[in-house]
Write a protein that holds these residues in place. Structure first.
Motif, PDB file in Angstrom:
ATOM      1  N   TRP A 163     -36.925   9.603  34.013  1.00  0.00           N
ATOM      2  CA  TRP A 163     -36.956  10.817  34.820  1.00  0.00           C
ATOM      3  C   TRP A 163     -37.633  10.633  36.159  1.00  0.00           C
ATOM      4  N   LYS A 164     -38.720   9.858  36.195  1.00  0.00           N
ATOM      5  CA  LYS A 164     -39.501   9.818  37.422  1.00  0.00           C
ATOM      6  C   LYS A 164     -39.181   8.624  38.299  1.00  0.00           C
ATOM      7  N   VAL A 165     -38.523   7.615  37.770  1.00  0.00           N
ATOM      8  CA  VAL A 165     -38.200   6.448  38.594  1.00  0.00           C
ATOM      9  C   VAL A 165     -36.703   6.418  38.893  1.00  0.00           C
ATOM     10  N   PRO A 203     -34.941   9.882  40.794  1.00  0.00           N
ATOM     11  CA  PRO A 203     -35.194   9.954  42.241  1.00  0.00           C
ATOM     12  C   PRO A 203     -34.540   8.803  42.997  1.00  0.00           C
ATOM     13  N   ASN A 233     -52.332   7.444  32.935  1.00  0.00           N
ATOM     14  CA  ASN A 233     -51.562   7.321  34.162  1.00  0.00           C
ATOM     15  C   ASN A 233     -50.693   6.073  34.054  1.00  0.00           C
ATOM     16  N   ASP A 276     -43.644   7.560  26.093  1.00  0.00           N
ATOM     17  CA  ASP A 276     -43.898   8.235  27.370  1.00  0.00           C
ATOM     18  C   ASP A 276     -43.514   7.349  28.550  1.00  0.00           C
ATOM     19  N   ARG A 304     -40.854   8.369  31.432  1.00  0.00           N
ATOM     20  CA  ARG A 304     -41.237   8.298  32.842  1.00  0.00           C
ATOM     21  C   ARG A 304     -40.224   7.450  33.620  1.00  0.00           C
ATOM     22  N   SER A 311     -31.610  11.826  28.339  1.00  0.00           N
ATOM     23  CA  SER A 311     -32.349  11.555  29.575  1.00  0.00           C
ATOM     24  C   SER A 311     -31.671  10.484  30.417  1.00  0.00           C
TER      25      SER A 311
END
Lengths: 355, 201
Positions: free
Chosen positions: A326-328, A331, B177, A319, A323, A165
């Motif tokens: 991949w998500k911070v 992008p 979240n 998790d 995150r 990742s």
């Protein structure tokens, strides 16, 4: 001195191929011997730094102020028995530490130490570093699998997912650097950061988010705290190397620290101007001259950050780790890729004007 | 024999050996490891052909990413090889026919007629300042820009489709979240109260 030695061993009479081979071997020794000493004393430094951050002294029993501690550690590890678990895949079990160590050492071939001092000055050295670095994961997953232990296997699986990742974010950060420098050669990347504004010419300023992404990905790639889920003492004992002992464990340990030093060196080369002086153009004394001293000083700062992180941050949850990668980071790197693309085309001074 | 030829034959021998081991070893993980070795030695062969960008990319993509995921999957499988080898004799004739066909097709496609020494003269070795990476980039972004971009878009569509097919949102599950968790400040959790000192009874 060297000439005397040359006549003594009748250097000129040697065949040309052998001469090249011997010279290359000596260069490799000249890189790896200091590296091994650096690794040994980096472990000592780590224990001292974390000790002082915990308001204790750290190792202080072996030798004056504990300076001989790493040597005592090495000797102890070397004389311990290598235990091979009965259900283990013996060959893979023994190959795994080698596969962890080899990439960590092979990467040093293309690391430039100053303008001319580099073992192999290849034109795609950044790509080479990325490719060889991506092979380090084999040592870990094979160790976990070959140990035939659930804890080791869980550690290996975590580590493999994590390294794959973070490699993407790391690769993108490096792509931004090579776009800015217009070259894949590490030496050229450093030379592209040269200028009259000293440290403000370096890429840490226009590529600041990339430096953060690269360094944090580097921490994740080397499985260091707070990303050391592959070891996770509280959950899976010691992760992938739980069944390794003695020298085989020492090799994993060496590989981890050699990788950390590589990440520190690369961060210094790519974002902090490598061997360039922060005061270039400001003063004429040696402080304003580029030298090996600056490269090592910058790398040391990054290496200190590794230890600081370890003493400061609690371990990431799995998790959260995924995150962040991949998500911070991904992008962010893609946005910065586009921004730097525009800046390079516009020739934004003083960083991108020359290319 | 020049040094380059010695290197070529050494790597070629390792490559053929590794490729043979991939299909003959029993253990699936060992087979995957021999495949890694095969990729690595073919990268070395490409380096000898002055294709350093492709060679390093082969290591980066196949050895560094694809095979890692491959190993990841293979290690999780509990393969029992006995039933797989049961029909070996029965399928052997079919297998031999297929293998012969493949060999024939390959001989026709990459044989003497198209890739013989007359059609493919020994390329002139480039100087030390020749950058294979730059040449490839120039070609990809000028002459072959449309095929290149179309290939990229197709890959992107494949990624999006794979995610769209597997991502299901089920009602009634409890998920965390993380963005909210990370953004928590002290003030959200702790309330400081000011109160007067009280007399001990």
């Amino acid at each position: 001195m060297i000439e005397m030695l040359q006549t003594l061993i009748m250097w000129d009479a040697w065949p040309a191929g052998l001469q090249t081979l011997v010279v290359i071997m000596l260069k490799i020794v000249a890189i790896l011997a200091p590296l091994m000493v650096a690794v040994a004393y980096y472990t000592y430094f780590e224990r001292k730094v974390i000790g002082y951050m915990h308001v204790r002294i750290g190792p202080n029993r072996v030798g004056p102020r504990g300076w001989l501690q790493p040597i005592a550690d090495a000797v102890k590890l070397m004389f311990k028995e290598i235990v091979i678990p009965s259900g283990a895949d013996k060959k893979v079990f023994l190959i795994a530490p080698v596969l962890a160590m080899a990439p960590a050492l092979a990467m040093w071939a293309v690391i430039p130490f100053n303008d001319t001092l580099v073992l192999a000055d290849i034109n795609a050295s950044l790509l080479y570093v990325l490719a060889i670095g991506s092979m380090g994961v084999y040592g870990i997953i094979l160790a976990g699998w070959a140990s035939n232990s659930k804890y080791a296997f869980l550690g290996a699986m975590r580590s493999a997912a994590q390294m794959v990742s973070y490699e993407i974010a790391m690769g993108f950060a490096l792509v931004v650097v090579l776009m800015a420098a217009g070259s894949l050669n590490l030496g050229d990347i450093v030379r592209a950061q040269q200028g009259d504004y000293g440290l403000f010419n370096w890429y840490w300023l226009p590529l600041l988010p990339m430096m953060v992404v690269y360094f944090i990905s580097g921490v994740a790639e080397t499985n260091r705290a707070p990303f050391d889920l592959a070891e996770g003492e509280s959950e899976i004992v010691a992760g992938f190397h739980v069944d390794y002992s003695g020298t085989t464990f020492a090799v994993f340990f060496l590989a981890e620290y050699a990788n950390m030093i590589i990440v520190g060196m690369l961060s210094a080369l790519l974002f902090m101007g490598g061997w360039l002086s922060p005061f270039q153009g400001w003063t004429d004394s040696w402080l304003g001259q580029p030298s090996l001293f600056w490269l090592l000083a910058k790398a040391s700062i990054f290496l200190f950050l590794f230890l600081w992180f370890r003493a400061t941050f609690p371990r990431y949850r799995y998790d959260q780790l995924m995150r962040l990668g991949w998500k911070v980071f991904i992008p962010l790197t893609i946005v910065w890729l586009v921004l730097v693309g525009v800046a390079v085309m516009a020739g934004l001074e003083p960083w991108f004007g020359k290319a | 024999m020049t040094f380059e030829q010695i290197l070529f034959y050494a790597f070629a021998a390792i490559l053929v050996f590794a490729a043979g081991m991939v299909i003959t070893v029993r253990n699936a993980v060992h087979a995957a490891l021999f495949m890694v070795l095969a990729f690595f030695t073919s990268a070395a062969l490409w380096l000898l052909l002055e294709a350093e960008f492709l060679a390093i990319t082969l290591v980066l993509v196949y050895v560094g990413a694809v095979m890692v995921l491959f190993l990841f999957v293979v290690m999780m499988l509990d393969l029992n090889t006995a039933p797989m080898r049961e029909g070996f004799a029965r399928y052997l004739p079919v297998g031999i026919v297929v293998a012969l066909l493949v060999i024939a097709v390959m001989a026709m496609a990459v044989g003497q007629r198209h890739f013989g020494l007359e059609q493919m003269p020994v390329p002139v070795p480039h100087g030390a300042d020749y950058s294979n990476t730059r040449e490839l980039g120039l070609l990809l972004y000028t002459t072959y820009v449309y095929p290149f971009e179309i290939a990229a878009v197709i890959l992107l569509v494949a990624i999006v489709a794979a995610i769209a097919l597997t991502l299901r949102q089920r009602g009634g599950t409890k998920t965390q979240n993380i963005a909210e968790q990370v953004a928590v400040r002290r003030d959200d959790r702790v309330r400081l109260v000011q109160m007067d000192a009280e007399q001990r009874k």
